[in-house]
Enzyme design. Structure first.
Site, PDB file in Angstrom:
ATOM      1  N   HIS A  97     -14.269  43.415  13.287  1.00 41.05           N
ATOM      2  CA  HIS A  97     -15.444  43.157  12.723  1.00 41.05           C
ATOM      3  C   HIS A  97     -16.557  43.752  13.710  1.00 41.05           C
ATOM      4  O   HIS A  97     -16.459  43.771  14.734  1.00 41.05           O
ATOM      5  CB  HIS A  97     -15.837  41.748  12.411  1.00 41.05           C
ATOM      6  N   GLU A 169     -18.153  48.320   6.213  1.00 40.02           N
ATOM      7  CA  GLU A 169     -19.590  47.326   6.427  1.00 40.02           C
ATOM      8  C   GLU A 169     -20.379  48.247   7.305  1.00 40.02           C
ATOM      9  O   GLU A 169     -20.263  48.427   8.730  1.00 40.02           O
ATOM     10  CB  GLU A 169     -19.074  46.264   7.316  1.00 40.02           C
TER      11      GLU A 169
HETATM   12  P1  13P Z   1     -24.077  39.503   5.732  1.00 39.05           P
HETATM   13  O1  13P Z   1     -23.307  39.133   4.394  1.00 39.05           O
HETATM   14  O2  13P Z   1     -24.465  37.941   6.355  1.00 39.05           O
HETATM   15  O3  13P Z   1     -24.985  40.605   5.870  1.00 39.05           O
HETATM   16  O4  13P Z   1     -22.495  39.755   6.845  1.00 39.05           O
HETATM   17  C1  13P Z   1     -21.666  40.606   6.077  1.00 39.05           C
HETATM   18  C2  13P Z   1     -20.528  40.555   7.122  1.00 39.05           C
HETATM   19  O5  13P Z   1     -20.577  40.988   8.185  1.00 39.05           O
HETATM   20  C3  13P Z   1     -19.348  40.299   6.404  1.00 39.05           C
HETATM   21  O6  13P Z   1     -18.136  40.579   7.347  1.00 39.05           O
END
Ligand code: 13P
Length: 266
Positions: A97, A169
Site C-alpha cells: 500500500h 491506487e
Molecule cells: P481512501 O478511500 O480513504 O481514500 O483510501 C483509499 C485507500 O488507500 C484504500 O487502500
C-alpha cells in the site's frame, strides 16, 4: 467490468477502530449487507482485530484480509507478524500500500518479497500500485507502474500471477495524500497498461484471469462510475469502508452494475 468474474470489494480499515469498535461495525455490516454469489466482500481490519472479527463474521458474507505482514516466515523480527501466522485466518493480504511505501519506506524489492511470502502461505496478495502527484506531473506514471508491477510479480510463476489481485491506487487520489477524484478515462488507461504488462510478461490467459481493482477515495457516490469501467474487477475503498451506510452503498453499486450487465447480456 470483465466478464465471468465476481466483483471484489475490499474495505481497508487502515489503523482505525478498537477491537470493540470493529465488532460493532461488523454487526452493522451483517445487518445491512446481503450475500450475493457474484460479489465478494472482504474486510481488512487491524492485525489486532483480525482474530475476533474472524469469529464474528458469517464467512458466506465476508472474507478477511490483513493490511500487511512481514516476508520472513518466522524468526527474530521483533514486532512483526508473518504470512505464515496469518495462514488460515485470512484469504487476502494487502501488500505494498502507498502508505507503507511512503511512510515505512517499503522498497520495490520488499514488496516483491511480501507478495512471494503471501503466495507461499496460500494468501492472495492484493498488490497496490500507483504514482504520486509529483510522478504524475512529471509524466512518469507509466514508468512507475511498470517498475512496481514487474518487480512485485518477478518471483512468481504465471499460475501464481493469475491469482494475484492488483489494486491501482493513484497516490494523489487517496484521501491521505490529497483525495483528488481520478477521472474514469485516466483510470482505464492505467488499468489497461497493467493488464497489457501482465499479458506481455505472463501471457494472455494469465492477464485475463488476474483481477485488477481500483482504490483511491471511492465512496458510495463514485463507486458505480468506477465499476462501469471496462476491465475494473472491483474496488478498494478506505475511509468509506469505516461507515456502514457508505460501505453498504458501495456494495449496492456493485449489485446495480451486475444487474445492468445481466440486462445488456439479455
Ligand atoms: P481512501 O478511500 O480513504 O481514500 O483510501 C483509499 C485507500 O488507500 C484504500 O487502500
Amino acid at each position: 467490468m470483465s466478464t465471468m468474474k465476481r466483483i471484489l470489494i475490499v474495505g481497508n480499515w487502515k489503523m482505525n477502530l478498537t477491537v470493540h469498535e470493529a465488532s460493532l461495525l461488523v454487526k452493522r455490516l451483517h445487518d445491512k449487507i446481503q450475500v450475493h454469489r457474484d460479489i465478494e466482500v472482504v474486510l481488512a481490519p487491524s492485525m489486532l482485530a483480525l482474530q475476533p472479527v474472524s469469529q464474528e463474521i458469517d464467512k458466506r458474507k465476508f472474507k478477511l484480509a490483513a493490511q500487511d505482514a512481514f516476508y520472513k516466515d518466522e524468526g527474530a523480527f521483533t514486532g512483526e507478524v508473518s504470512f505464515t501466522m496469518l495462514r488460515g485466518l485470512v484469504d487476502y493480504a494487502i501488500v505494498g500500500h502507498s502508505e507503507r511505501r511512503i511512510y515505512f519506506h517499503e522498497t520495490l524489492e520488499v514488496v516483491r518479497d511480501k507478495v512471494k511470502a503471501a503466495v507461499r502461505n496460500d494468501i492472495t496478495p492484493i498488490l497496490c500500485v500507483g504514482e504520486t502527484s509529483r510522478e504524475k506531473a512529471a509524466g512518469e506514471t507509466s514508468r512507475v507502474i511498470h517498475d512496481q508491477v514487474t518487480t512485485a510479480l518477478s518471483d512468481l510463476t504465471p499460475e501464481e500471477v493469475e491469482k494475484v489481485v492488483i489494486a491501482y491506487e493513484p497516490v494523489w487520489a487517496i484521501s491521505t495524500f490529497g483525495g483528488e477524484l481520478a477521472k474514469p478515462d485516466a483510470v482505464k488507461k492505467t488499468m489497461d497498461q497493467i493488464r497489457n504488462l501482465v499479458k506481455e510478461l505472463y501471457g494472455a490467459e494469465t492477464a485475463e484471469a488476474l483481477r485488477v481493482i481500483y482504490g483511491g477515495s471511492v465512496d458510495d457516490h463514485t463507486a458505480g462510475g468506477y465499476l462501469a469501467i471496462e476491465g475494473v474487477d472491483g474496488l478498494l475503498p478506505g475511509s468509506a469502508s469505516l461507515n456502514y451506510h457508505k460501505f453498504a452503498g458501495i456494495i449496492d453499486s456493485a449489485y446495480r452494475q451486475l444487474h445492468k450487465k445481466d440486462k445488456q447480456d439479455g
